[in-house]
Design a protein around this motif. Structure first.
Motif, short mmCIF file in Angstrom:
data_model
loop_
_atom_site.label_atom_id
_atom_site.label_comp_id
_atom_site.label_asym_id
_atom_site.label_seq_id
_atom_site.Cartn_x
_atom_site.Cartn_y
_atom_site.Cartn_z
N GLN A 1 0.62 -1.18 0.20
CA GLN A 1 0.01 0.00 0.05
C GLN A 1 0.87 1.11 -0.10
O GLN A 1 2.09 1.20 0.50
CB GLN A 1 -0.91 0.04 1.44
CG GLN A 1 -2.12 -0.93 1.12
CD GLN A 1 -1.48 -2.41 1.52
OE1 GLN A 1 -0.81 -2.46 2.65
NE2 GLN A 1 -1.85 -3.34 0.85
N ALA A 2 0.43 2.27 -0.42
CA ALA A 2 1.02 3.69 -0.39
C ALA A 2 1.46 4.08 1.16
O ALA A 2 0.82 3.58 1.97
CB ALA A 2 0.23 4.76 -0.83
N PRO A 3 2.35 4.45 1.32
CA PRO A 3 3.58 5.05 0.27
C PRO A 3 4.30 3.57 -0.32
O PRO A 3 4.90 2.90 0.56
CB PRO A 3 4.58 5.96 0.96
CG PRO A 3 4.39 5.35 2.37
CD PRO A 3 3.05 4.90 2.67
N PHE A 4 4.41 3.46 -1.51
CA PHE A 4 4.83 2.17 -2.16
C PHE A 4 6.53 2.32 -2.12
O PHE A 4 7.10 3.45 -2.19
CB PHE A 4 4.48 2.08 -3.54
CG PHE A 4 3.12 1.98 -4.02
CD1 PHE A 4 2.43 0.70 -3.43
CD2 PHE A 4 2.26 3.01 -4.21
CE1 PHE A 4 0.94 0.57 -3.52
CE2 PHE A 4 0.79 2.67 -4.41
CZ PHE A 4 0.20 1.58 -4.22
N PRO A 5 7.14 1.12 -2.07
CA PRO A 5 8.64 1.08 -2.19
C PRO A 5 9.19 1.58 -3.30
O PRO A 5 8.48 1.64 -4.43
CB PRO A 5 9.01 -0.44 -1.83
CG PRO A 5 7.69 -1.16 -2.15
CD PRO A 5 6.58 -0.16 -2.04
N ALA A 6 10.22 2.09 -3.44
CA ALA A 6 10.84 2.13 -4.91
C ALA A 6 10.96 0.76 -5.60
O ALA A 6 11.04 -0.16 -4.91
CB ALA A 6 12.27 2.97 -4.62
N ARG A 7 11.21 0.90 -6.94
CA ARG A 7 11.18 -0.41 -7.55
C ARG A 7 11.82 -0.10 -9.00
O ARG A 7 11.76 0.89 -9.57
CB ARG A 7 9.65 -0.63 -7.92
CG ARG A 7 9.37 -2.09 -8.58
CD ARG A 7 7.93 -2.34 -8.68
NE ARG A 7 7.53 -1.46 -9.66
CZ ARG A 7 6.01 -1.58 -10.23
NH1 ARG A 7 5.17 -2.31 -9.71
NH2 ARG A 7 5.74 -0.90 -11.11
N SER A 8 12.36 -1.46 -9.66
CA SER A 8 12.75 -1.34 -10.86
C SER A 8 12.18 -2.67 -11.44
O SER A 8 11.75 -3.61 -10.65
CB SER A 8 14.30 -1.52 -10.62
OG SER A 8 14.87 -2.50 -10.08
N THR A 9 11.62 -2.56 -12.59
CA THR A 9 11.12 -3.79 -13.27
C THR A 9 12.18 -3.82 -14.41
O THR A 9 12.29 -3.12 -15.44
CB THR A 9 9.94 -3.62 -13.78
OG1 THR A 9 9.09 -3.10 -12.40
CG2 THR A 9 9.26 -4.66 -14.36
N ILE A 10 12.61 -5.25 -14.69
CA ILE A 10 13.46 -5.48 -15.73
C ILE A 10 13.08 -6.92 -16.50
O ILE A 10 12.49 -7.85 -15.81
CB ILE A 10 14.77 -5.81 -14.98
CG1 ILE A 10 15.21 -4.59 -14.27
CG2 ILE A 10 15.92 -6.05 -16.24
CD1 ILE A 10 16.57 -4.96 -13.55
N GLU A 11 13.09 -6.87 -17.67
CA GLU A 11 12.76 -7.99 -18.54
C GLU A 11 14.01 -8.60 -18.66
O GLU A 11 15.23 -8.13 -19.09
CB GLU A 11 12.28 -7.64 -19.86
CG GLU A 11 11.90 -9.05 -20.63
CD GLU A 11 11.19 -8.55 -21.92
OE1 GLU A 11 10.06 -9.12 -22.18
OE2 GLU A 11 11.88 -7.94 -22.89
#
Length: 127
Positions: A98-108
């Motif tokens: 839930q907000a506040p959401f964590p920082a994130r990266s998304t990689i293929e």
């Protein structure tokens, strides 16, 4: 500062020379979690949503074993073998964070262990 190795039977055992997570001070560094059933060590059957749910459930179990919760996660790394499935994974993630959401990266990525379609890793800070 000493390292504390985190391990729980509620998440799959490591399938190589690594720990489920390592805590240093108030920071916990998680190894990647793929959608393995902790009881059998097998990849769960089903679509990307089923795989994401199992991987997030595994991450949650390790977070709790480390004395925290998914609400304490400050960074996520998401790895998908098909970015076309990103919207589905994003929807599942909202059931766990839930907000506040964590920082994130998304990689293929070209491939993941055991033929998984999804993997997640994280960094958590506990009080």
């Amino acid at each position: 500062m000493s390292k504390q190795i985190i391990h729980t039977e509620q998440a799959p055992a490591a399938i190589g020379p690594y720990s489920q997570a390592v805590r240093v001070g108030n920071t916990v560094y998680f190894s990647g979690q793929i959608p393995l059933d902790p009881a059998t060590g097998n990849l769960v059957e089903g679509d990307i949503e089923a795989q994401a749910r199992r991987a997030f459930d595994n991450l949650k179990a390790v977070a709790e074993a480390a004395g925290g919760s998914l609400g304490d996660v400050v960074r996520l790394g998401l790895y998908l073998t098909d970015l076309g499935e990103f919207a589905k994974v994003n929807a599942v993630m909202q059931d766990y964070f839930q907000a506040p959401f964590p920082a994130r990266s998304t990689i293929e990525v070209a491939g993941l262990p055991k033929g998984a379609a999804f993997e997640v890793d994280a960094v958590m800070v506990v009080g």
